[in-house]
Design an enzyme around this catalytic site. Structure first.
Site, PDB file in Angstrom:
ATOM      1  N   GLY A 147       0.828  -1.197   0.000  1.00  0.00           N
ATOM      2  CA  GLY A 147       0.000   0.000   0.000  1.00  0.00           C
ATOM      3  C   GLY A 147       0.860   1.243   0.000  1.00  0.00           C
ATOM      4  N   GLY A 202       0.607   5.600   1.028  1.00  0.00           N
ATOM      5  CA  GLY A 202      -0.198   6.678   1.574  1.00  0.00           C
ATOM      6  C   GLY A 202       0.554   7.989   1.480  1.00  0.00           C
ATOM      7  N   GLY A 203       0.013   8.998   2.090  1.00  0.00           N
ATOM      8  CA  GLY A 203       0.598  10.323   2.023  1.00  0.00           C
ATOM      9  C   GLY A 203       2.017  10.376   2.551  1.00  0.00           C
ATOM     10  N   GLY A 246       4.081   7.672   3.292  1.00  0.00           N
ATOM     11  CA  GLY A 246       5.046   6.635   2.972  1.00  0.00           C
ATOM     12  C   GLY A 246       4.415   5.454   2.266  1.00  0.00           C
ATOM     13  N   VAL A 293       3.984   1.147   2.167  1.00  0.00           N
ATOM     14  CA  VAL A 293       3.949   0.071   3.154  1.00  0.00           C
ATOM     15  C   VAL A 293       4.355  -1.254   2.512  1.00  0.00           C
ATOM     16  CG1 VAL A 293       2.513  -1.128   4.838  1.00  0.00           C
ATOM     17  CG2 VAL A 293       2.107   1.282   4.351  1.00  0.00           C
ATOM     18  N   ASP A 300      -6.679  11.650  12.072  1.00  0.00           N
ATOM     19  CA  ASP A 300      -6.909  11.121  10.731  1.00  0.00           C
ATOM     20  C   ASP A 300      -7.689   9.811  10.809  1.00  0.00           C
ATOM     21  OD1 ASP A 300      -6.917  10.891   8.029  1.00  0.00           O
ATOM     22  OD2 ASP A 300      -4.802  10.317   7.838  1.00  0.00           O
TER      23      ASP A 300
END
Ligand SMILES: *[C@@H]1O[C@H](CO)[C@@H](O)[C@H](O)[C@H]1NC(C)=O
Ligand SMILES: *[C@@H]1O[C@H](CO)[C@@H](O)[C@H](O)[C@H]1NC(C)=O
Ligand SMILES: *[C@@H]1O[C@H](CO)[C@@H](O)[C@H](O)[C@H]1NC(C)=O
Ligand SMILES: *[C@@H]1O[C@H](CO)[C@@H](O)[C@H](O)[C@H]1NC(C)=O
Ligand SMILES: *[C@@H]1O[C@H](CO)[C@@H](O)[C@H](O)[C@H]1NC(C)=O
Ligand SMILES: *[C@@H]1O[C@H](CO)[C@@H](O)[C@H](O)[C@H]1NC(C)=O
Ligand SMILES: *[C@@H]1O[C@H](CO)[C@@H](O)[C@H](O)[C@H]1NC(C)=O
Ligand SMILES: *[C@@H]1O[C@H](CO)[C@@H](O)[C@H](O)[C@H]1NC(C)=O
Ligand SMILES: *[C@@H]1O[C@H](CO)[C@@H](O)[C@H](O)[C@H]1NC(C)=O
Ligand SMILES: *[C@@H]1O[C@H](CO)[C@@H](O)[C@H](O)[C@H]1NC(C)=O
Ligand SMILES: *[C@@H]1O[C@H](CO)[C@@H](O)[C@H](O)[C@H]1NC(C)=O
Length: 865
Positions: free
Chosen positions: A609, A611-612, A614, A616, A732
């Site tokens: 995955g 995200g903003g 980093g 994963v 968040d």
């Protein structure tokens, strides 16, 4: 006409007979009555008067006559006669067969002429205060079938002449002060069915002749001073049901005949010195209901045969020298209501099959060497009142299923190796009055919800690794009178509740950072920061965590939660890492290189995955599956130094120490000139957003699972807001940041952007919330509070029920279940509907435009519990 005639003759005969003999008997009773100390007008004996001796047989209380008008029965139980027994004039009552003077506070000794009541077959003098010995002349009452002298103050030996009363069926001499042996002549009582000798000071051996009364059903010899072996013929004629020998000094082996004594119903042998291999001296007993062999010297293993005694309700073997494991058959004894194997040397693990014992009320396995995990099947024992598993070697978390033990009063799990946090679910045990979790390795915090334990009187959490503040909610625990929290890592002020203010020093000591103003408790005064009322004064920002760059290697390590004692992070050596700095006090086992190797230097094939902050990766290291989040940026020298100086690393450390069932665990953090990354627990099923987006998965997420997700997320947010010091605001919360484990249990993730709210909240600047979940005030205000998470939670909750983001519904104050329920699922049951309507109501209140009007997450979490 004829019947009238006969009636008259009968009447006249009666009157005439009464006038001759009854007057003597009546006189005797009246003289006796004059000695009674406490007779009032309302006493039943007001019917005994001088003026109506003629009606002795018809209206005197308690008197019955034969056809000649002579008294045959005198039933005067419990009417406060209160006189010296020597005042009883019996010579003129020689036709008496039945005499009941029980419960009258009669005093004095038996007069020797008692023998003249030679027709007695029923004599009850129990529960008085008769003193002196039982006269040997009692042997003349040859017709006695029932003799009850229990609960008096009789002394001396049992007269051997009692053995002459061969008609005797029921003999009760219990609760006196009789001494000496059971006369051998008792072997003559061949009609005896009941023998009660308990609670005297009888001694000597139990005579072998006791085997002669072949009809004996009950033999209670307990609480005496009997010695020697049990005679071989103890089972008598095979009718023996109740055999009570507890509290004597009997010893030696159990006679073989007892193995075949099928009639046994209730067996109490506790507190003697019986020996022998417990695995082969007892048999199978089809009627046995209760057996207590505790406090003896039995050895060997528990036999699986007990499983065939299908009526057995109580199996009590505590304090012997029993070894081996508990046989599987025991877990099939669904009728058991008490199982006590405490204080032995029993080994092995408890199986999940323990759940079969649904009728258990008392379970005591303490003081053994049981090991392994606590089975969650314990949660099925819903009638359990008393649970003691202390002083074993159990090594696991406390099963959440224990929350189902709604009748539990007493729970002792002390002196094991239990770890992880105290499950918040335990606070559902509203009946609990004693909770002892001391001397384990529990960590995490004491949840504020502990105050739900409104019946709790005694709480012992000493000798664990509990951290954080002591919840102020303790002051709502009104029943609590005894608390011990010593030897943990608790900090901050001791709450202003009586139980803490009166607590002796030793129940608080061993917590280095507790403070308070009670000098006697040996505490330092609290610095002002602990007393600030405004939450914002305790708030910390950690957004700096993301844009970290560095040449210095900084590794924060925490012990593994996946497998206790298997250390996750190993301290890297100089050659592996170059310059480094260690902040955590936890020893380590997992190195930077192992992470790099496991992901083949962050190869795309391990990518799961992005995200903003980093990307994963999934990494398998030392047979553990981890999620590694590689940060986009690395840290420069200056930044790193700044972080160290400002204690930010301690705050990362704080994040790493957060343990909650519904939070993804941050296991470690590493920064290096090449890569900086965070290491998390890997969560199997990915994000809630993904699950809701795929029809197949969404259908598997049934209403119960969805309600569970909402609850879990609420508990987790409540935890970081209210049970953590300083409080943490996630900032968040969104369906993308809620992960689901293999059981669809939710885990709040992404600490990358979690923020510890800072002491000086005005410093707050950048926020990384997700669009669609951000509280409206964030558009115009810098005043960040926990209420932003409350808002996001409201959005998330509606999304879980609807299956998609509720965007346009958010400003709607009247949301009905029917309007939003996910159409991919079947319509919910009535029960579920109720729950969901309540949840929707809560969600709507979380969406209030005014942050102050939204509930706190603690309130939400409590309402949902
Ligand atoms: C006398 O009897 C009455 C009731 O019958 C009772 O209340 C009272 O306690 C008795 N007094 C004594 C000294 O036993
Ligand atoms: C004796 O009398 C009491 C009431 O005073 C009664 O309850 C009891 O049954 C009687 N006992 C017998 C054996 O008749
Ligand atoms: C005992 O009963 C018999 C008749 O059954 C009678 O003749 C005799 O007088 C009675 N004894 C006394 C002391 O009342
Ligand atoms: C029994 O009698 C004694 C005195 O004879 C009196 O002190 C005591 O209170 C009485 N007990 C009861 C239970 O009535
Ligand atoms: C029994 O009698 C003794 C001696 O007369 C007296 O001290 C004691 O209080 C009495 N017990 C009861 C229960 O009445
Ligand atoms: C009763 O017991 C005694 C002592 O054991 C014995 O000597 C006697 O013979 C017995 N009498 C009968 C009738 O069995
Ligand atoms: C019981 O009897 C023994 C003698 O047989 C005596 O030494 C002891 O003190 C008595 N115990 C009690 C509690 O009366
Ligand atoms: C039992 O007997 C022994 C010796 O006769 C005596 O010392 C002891 O006090 C007795 N125990 C009880 C409980 O009476
Ligand atoms: C045996 O003991 C039990 C429990 O105390 C009782 O319910 C039962 O009636 C007793 N059996 C007999 C035959 O007295
Ligand atoms: C129980 O086992 C331990 C060690 O295995 C031993 O030291 C101890 O004496 C045993 N206790 C009993 C009562 O057998
Ligand atoms: C326990 O009961 C189950 C079902 O009745 C049976 O299949 C199993 O064999 C039993 N186990 C033992 C150890 O008796």
């Amino acid at each position: 006409m004829a019947s009238d005639h006969f009636g008259l003759i009968k009447f006249l005969t009666l009157v005439m007979a009464t006038s001759v003999s009854a007057s003597e008997e009546a006189k005797a009773l009246l003289i006796w009555k004059s000695s009674f100390k406490n007779q009032t007008l309302t006493s039943p004996l007001s019917s005994w008067t001088n003026t109506n001796t003629n009606s002795l047989c018809t209206s005197w209380f308690g008197v019955s006559c034969n056809s000649q008008g002579s008294i045959v029965r005198l039933n005067l139980t419990d009417i406060r006669i209160e006189t010296d027994l020597r005042n009883f004039r019996f010579p003129s009552l020689s036709n008496l067969t039945f005499l009941d003077l029980s419960i009258n506070n009669l005093s004095g000794p038996f007069p020797p002429q008692f023998e003249q009541l030679s027709k007695l077959n029923y004599l009850d003098m129990s529960r008085n205060n008769i003193t002196g010995p039982i006269p040997s002349t009692i042997g003349n009452l040859k017709d006695l079938r029932f003799l009850n002298l229990q609960q008096n103050s009789l002394t001396g030996f049992i007269p051997p002449e009692l053995g002459d009363l061969v008609s005797m069926v029921d003999l009760r001499l219990n609760q006196n002060k009789l001494t000496g042996p059971i006369p051998d002549s008792f072997g003559n009582l061949t009609n005896l069915e009941f023998l009660y000798l308990r609670r005297n000071n009888l001694s000597g051996q139990i005579p072998p002749s006791i085997a002669n009364p072949l009809k004996l059903q009950v033999m209670q010899l307990d609480t005496n001073n009997f010695t020697g072996f049990l005679p071989e013929g103890i089972c008598g004629g095979g009718k023996l049901q109740n055999l009570t020998l507890r509290g004597n000094r009997l010893h030696g082996p159990i006679p073989k005949s007892l193995r075949e004594c099928k009639s046994l119903f209730r067996v109490r042998f506790e507190g003697n010195g019986f020996t022998g291999d417990i695995s082969n001296v007892f048999g199978v007993y089809p009627h046995l209901n209760y057996i207590d062999l505790s406090h003896n010297k039995f050895h060997g293993e528990i036999s699986g045969n007990w499983g065939e005694s299908r009526k057995l309700g109580a199996l009590i073997f505590s304090d012997n020298q029993i070894t081996g494991t508990i046989p599987q058959e025991i877990w099939n004894m669904t009728q058991l209501n008490q199982l006590d194997l405490s204080s032995n040397n029993i080994t092995g693990e408890l199986p999940e099959d323990i759940r079969n014992l649904k009728r258990l009320v008392k379970l005591q396995l303490n003081g053994n060497q049981l090991s392994g995990r606590l089975p969650s099947g314990l949660g099925s024992l819903t009638d359990l009142d008393y649970l003691d598993l202390s002083s074993n070697r159990f090594s696991s978390e406390i099963p959440i299923s224990l929350a189902f033990l709604s009748s539990l009063h007493h729970m002792n799990m002390s002196r094991n190796t239990l770890y992880e946090a105290i499950p918040i679910e335990l606070t559902k045990l509203g009946q609990l009055s004693v909770l002892d979790l001391s001397e384990n390795q529990l960590d995490g915090i004491i949840p504020s919800q502990i105050s739900f334990l409104q019946s709790l009187e005694i709480l012992d959490l000493s000798y664990n690794n509990l951290a954080g503040l002591i919840p102020t909610s303790f002051k709502e625990m009104h029943a609590l009178r005894n608390v011990n929290i010593s030897h943990n890592n608790l900090e901050g002020p001791v709450p202003h509740s009586l139980v803490f203010q009166n607590a002796p020093e030793e129940t608080l000591e061993g917590n280095k950072r507790l403070c308070g103003n009670n000098i006697k408790q040996g505490l330092k005064p609290c610095s002002s920061s602990y007393f600030g009322n405004k939450r914002s004064s305790k708030v910390v920002v950690l957004s700096v965590l993301i844009p970290i760059v560095g040449v210095i290697l900084i590794c924060i390590r925490v012990a593994t939660y996946l497998q206790r004692r298997k250390r996750l992070f190993r301290e890297p050596t100089d050659s592996e890492t170059g310059p480094r700095m260690f902040i955590s006090k936890f020893p380590a086992k997992l190195s930077y290189d192992e992470i790099i190797n496991a992901t083949e230097n962050f190869d795309a094939k391990y990518l799961t995955g992005a995200g903003g902050s980093g990307t994963v990766y999934k990494a398998k290291v030392q047979s553990m599956v981890l999620a590694v989040k590689k940060l986009h940026e690395t840290m420069d020298d200056e930044r790193a130094t700044f972080m160290v100086q400002h204690g930010f690393l301690n705050e990362i450390n704080t994040l790493a120490k957060i343990r909650h069932r519904n939070m993804v665990k941050l296991l470690g953090y590493c920064s290096h000139s090449l890569h900086s990354f965070l290491v998390y627990q890997y969560i199997e099923k990915g994000s809630l957003r993904k699950a809701l987006a795929e029809d197949e998965v969404a259908k598997r997420l049934d209403w119960e699972k969805r309600i569970n997700i909402v609850k879990g997320v609420a508990h987790a947010i409540s935890y970081i807001h209210h049970d953590h010091s300083p409080p943490i605001v996630h900032c968040d919360i969104s369906s993308g940041n809620i992960l689901l484990d293999k059981d669809y249990e939710p885990k709040v993730s992404d600490f990358g952007s979690a923020k510890l709210l800072k002491k000086d909240a005005s410093n707050w600047s950048v926020l990384g919330g997700t669009y669609g979940y951000m509280a409206p005030e964030l558009a115009y205000s810098v005043n960040v509070t926990e209420k932003c998470d409350v808002y996001s939670f409201g959005v998330l909750t509606l999304e879980v029920i609807r299956g998609t983001h509720p965007s346009h519904l958010l400003s709607n104050e009247k949301i009905q279940l029917i309007d939003i329920q996910d159409s991919r699922l079947p319509s919910p049951s009535v029960h579920i509907k109720d729950q969901m309507s309540r949840i929707i109501e809560i969600a709507v209140s979380c969406l209030h435009i005014d942050p102050q009007s939204r509930p706190t997450m603690l309130q939400v979490s409590n309402t949902l519990l």
